[in-house]
Each structure stands twice: as structure tokens, then as C-alpha cells.
Design an enzyme around this catalytic site. Structure first.
Site, PDB file in Angstrom:
ATOM      1  N   GLU A 234       0.872  -1.175   0.000  1.00 59.63           N
ATOM      2  CA  GLU A 234       0.000   0.000   0.000  1.00 59.63           C
ATOM      3  C   GLU A 234       0.902   1.216   0.000  1.00 59.63           C
ATOM      4  OE1 GLU A 234      -2.686   2.470   2.980  1.00 59.63           O
ATOM      5  OE2 GLU A 234      -3.526   0.463   2.636  1.00 59.63           O
ATOM      6  N   CYS A 268      -2.656   8.283   4.564  1.00 65.68           N
ATOM      7  CA  CYS A 268      -2.530   7.677   3.234  1.00 65.68           C
ATOM      8  C   CYS A 268      -3.653   8.115   2.299  1.00 65.68           C
ATOM      9  CB  CYS A 268      -2.514   6.150   3.345  1.00 65.68           C
ATOM     10  SG  CYS A 268      -1.106   5.493   4.251  1.00 65.68           S
TER      11      CYS A 268
END
Length: 458
Positions: A234, A268
């Protein structure tokens, strides 16, 4: 429990709130990295053979111990990352919940029975991949690590964990608490910078699970192509926020500010660029500037001055290219790594602040003539992590979630979503499920078994 005792390097970390030196970053040498991987490999078969219920009990015990150490972990997180106390505590609490989640899900993770010859049994049986290298970030160190460690351990893998060098004490302490509830060498801990992470990612492990920057993710992909390890990534995002005509501009500004300024923009799935319909652009920008002023007194610092300097470079570059400041945009005086909530207007797709991940409290805004243009520009991006659309038009909402090439689409709530949601990032943002029950699938490999009786002796 066997832990790696690292040496120290000359790299120092500083309290991002005061600028005071916290201490040196511990640094494992190459031999320690290799020894940690070898030890985890030696422990793998025993942990894989441990009944799933016993592995779950160990994780439950670890979760309880983390809860008991919540004040300590909250303080360490705040000192090393600058997170306000409530945010830091929220990350610890989320980590506890995640460990419990995987303790509960691990024993019920199941395979399949296939319908073949009725005289035989055909099975698809999941099993651990082996040794998992886990490299975790600094922006939510406990919560993120809890997911990858919990899923890997619940499914019978052993782990070598390297926390971010920006929060080495937080990462080590959290992992030590978990390791204390496991057999020796099931969880090994390494401290160090990118050199340590690179050596670990290129070692003889079976999975490299990484949450962090895109450049590092590309290097991990290359390393795994050589070793054959499975890459679970990720990485960065350049998440757009689309503001459609017909929405309340004040409410839209609240959503934009939350997405861009929470945790000083160091999430994020932070809002990285805003595409606003011309019909609501003027009141939206006015309201967003007001939101920036309100947020200024309640966000913490950025993690360090290095990242702050990069964020400011992008802001200055945008101004030089024609953008205008509506709020913030200036380096503050005083200690620490604080940066004001910043709103830029007249941004263009070519500007770094609009084309790349900024990872700071910056809201760059571009006015577009219609919803179709907004969606087209939102999709024209190498990243594919998440996107948010604010609209009162259900047809627009349906078209948006179906067409945007990202792992997660949120309609009318920048941080909305049910528990357990798991998405697959696209493009430069990574690969694989990083959350939810599906993470157990990522941490296992499937063996097909055909079981048939032997014929009677003649």
C-alpha cells in the site's frame, strides 16, 4: 522471546513539536538482518503447526497487553511523530481492535471443498506462506502494524518486522509487547533506516508487506521479482476530491478541510487535490479559507522538518507557476516542524502540488467547468488509492464510483466506510488487500488436495 539488539547510527530523531533531540535511530547491521530472517525461518514450521485456536489465544493476550500499555504507546507516538494525544491514543485503540479482529478471524479462515469424483475428496486448503517481512510507516505506527502483524501471525506465518526509522521506539515497543506472547523467534524485530529495509526486502522471505512511499514500493517490487517473494504493497496516493454543483459549499469545505488537514495531511487517504465545479467555486473557496484558519489551532506538527521542507517546496513551486494563496503557505517561525493549513487556488495539473502526493496540510484547488471534466481529470493520474465525490446527484454518484480507477470511492464523506472494508489499490498506489478479512487470504497460499482410496490388492 529473542529480539535483535541493534547497534546505533549517527542519525538523530527530533521531537517535531519542540525540535529537541530524542535520540539516535538504532541501526541493525547486515548480519543482524540475516540472523533475524534465519531465526524466523527456523521457527516457521512450529508456528504453522500450532493450532489456530492457540495462535488466536496468543494474539488475544497480546491485544490485552497493548491495551494495558496504551498510555506508554500514546506518549511514544506523540513524541516521535507529533500526533496530538487524542489522535495518538486513537491509533493505539485501533491497533488493539485490529489484533482482536484477526485473533477472531484466524481460526475461522477456511478453504473449499471441490465437487469432483464422488469416490474421492478434493480440497483447497489455505496455509501460511512462511516468513513475512513487514515494513510499516510512521504516520499511524500502531494501527497499521497491528493489521499486518495480526493477519500474518493469525494465519501461521512468522514475521520479521522493521518499523519506520521516524518512530523507532514506538514501533519496537509495540512489537516487543506482541512478541512477549509468542514462542521464540516467531516475531523478530529490526530497527534501522532504508538500508535495513532494503536488505530485509531482498532477503529470503516469502512475503514483503509494505505500507509507505511509492518509490520504496517500486524497489520492493523489483527485489521480489528476483527472490520470488510475494509483494503486498500500500503505497502513495494522490487522492482527488470532486465537488459537484448543487452541494452546500460550506459543508463541502468542511469535508475538504477534514480530508486535507487531519493529522496535518499525513494520512494515506488524505485529500491531495480538489476539483470544484465552477458554479460553487467562489463560496467554496471562501469557506475553505475559513476552515483553514479554524484548523490552524488544532493540528499538530508534521513529522519532521525534512518532510515540511518538501511540502513547502511544492507550495512555492505552485505559486511560482501561477497559483495563489488563500490561506497559509508560509513557513512559521519557532521550533519544531509545524506547517499551517494551506489553501491554494488557480492550480493546474502540471504543478507538483497537484500531480504528486504532498503529504502535508495543503488543499490545492482547481476550478472545472462541469462534472464530466472533474471526473476525467480525477482519473488522469498514475496513482489509484482512493477518491471522494461530493454530489447531490445520484446519477453522478453512480457514474463516479463505477468509473474512477481507484481502490476506494467515498461518496459524500471523505473518511466514511464500514468496518472491515478492504480495497485493492491500483497503479502506483500498490497491490493486494491490505485490510479486512481479505488480508488473511493475502497471508496464505492455497494447496489443492485430491484424496482417493487405493484399489484393493489383487
Amino acid at each position: 522471546m529473542t529480539l535483535v539488539e541493534p547497534t546505533t547510527s549517527d542519525r538523530l530523531i527530533y521531537d517535531p513539536r519542540t525540535g529537541d533531540v530524542i535520540g539516535p535511530v538504532p541501526q541493525a547491521d547486515p548480519a543482524e538482518v540475516d540472523a533475524a530472517v534465519d531465526a524466523a525461518r527456523a521457527a516457521a514450521s512450529g508456528w504453522a503447526a500450532t493450532p489456530a485456536a492457540e495462535r488466536a489465544a496468543a494474539l488475544h493476550g497480546a491485544a490485552a497487553a497493548v491495551r494495558s500499555a496504551a498510555d506508554e504507546l500514546t506518549d511514544l507516538t506523540g513524541r516521535e511523530t507529533g500526533k496530538p494525544a487524542a489522535d495518538a491514543r486513537g491509533g493505539v485503540d485501533a491497533g488493539v481492535g485490529t489484533l482482536i479482529q484477526y485473533a477472531e478471524l484466524g481460526p475461522v479462515h477456511r478453504g473449499r471443498t471441490l465437487h469432483g469424483d464422488p469416490g474421492a475428496t478434493d480440497l483447497m486448503v489455505p496455509g501460511p506462506r512462511g516468513v513475512v517481512a513487514v515494513l510499516t510507516p510512521w504516520n499511524d505506527p500502531v494501527a497499521v502494524a497491528a493489521g499486518l502483524l495480526g493477519a500474518a501471525l493469525a494465519t501461521g506465518n512468522t514475521v520479521v518486522h522493521k518499523p519506520s526509522e521516524r518512530c523507532p521506539a514506538t514501533g519496537r515497543r509495540f512489537a516487543e509487547i506482541i512478541a512477549a506472547h509468542l514462542p521464540p523467534d516467531v516475531l523478530r524485530i529490526l530497527d534501522g533506516d532504508s538500508e535495513v529495509g532494503s536488505r530485509l526486502a531482498a532477503s529470503e522471505v516469502d512475503v514483503v508487506a509494505h505500507v509507505g512511499g511509492t518509490a520504496t514500493g517500486r524497489k520492493i517490487r523489483a527485489a521480489c521479482a528476483v527472490t520470488g517473494a510475494y509483494a503486498l504493497l500500500e503505497n502513495g496516493g494522490n487522492d482527488p476530491l470532486v465537488v459537484d454543483a448543487g452541494v452546500d459549499p460550506g459543508w463541502a469545505a468542511e469535508q475538504a478541510a477534514l480530508g486535507a488537514f487531519a493529522n496535518s495531511g499525513q494520512i494515506c487517504v488524505s485529500v491531495e487535490r480538489i476539483l470544484v465545479h465552477a458554479d460553487v467555486a467562489a463560496p467554496f473557496l471562501d469557506a475553505l479559507a475559513g476552515q483553514a484558519a479554524a484548523w490552524g489551532g488544532r493540528i499538530g506538527p508534521m513529522v519532521d522538518r525534512t518532510l515540511r521542507a518538501e511540502v513547502h517546496r511544492q507550495v512555492v513551486g505552485a505559486l511560482d507557476a501561477g497559483a495563489r494563496v488563500r490561506a497559509g503557505g508560509a513557513l512559521p517561525d519557532g521550533p519544531g516542524a509545524f506547517y499551517p493549513p494551506t489553501v491554494l487556488e488557480d492550480c493546474t495539473p502540471e504543478m507538483d502540488v497537484f500531480a504528486t502526493e504532498t503529504f502535508g496540510p495543503v488543499a490545492p484547488v482547481r476550478v472545472v467547468p462541469d462534472f464530466a471534466t472533474a471526473l476525467r481529470e480525477a482519473a488522469d493520474d498514475p496513482y489509484g488509492l482512493a477518491a471522494t465525490v461530493l454530489t447531490s446527484d445520484m446519477a453522478h454518484a453512480q457514474h463516479a464510483w463505477r468509473s474512477l480507477p481507484v481502490g476506494t470511492v467515498k461518496i459524500n464523506n471523505v473518511f466514511g466506510g464500514a468496518p472491515g472494508g478492504a480495497a485493492q489499490p491500483r497503479g502506483a498506489s500498490g497491490t493486494g488487500f491490505g485490510h479486512g478479512p481479505e488480508l488473511l487470504d493475502e497471508m496464505t497460499t492455497v494447496k489443492v488436495v485430491h484424496l482417493e482410496g487405493a484399489p484393493a490388492q489383487r
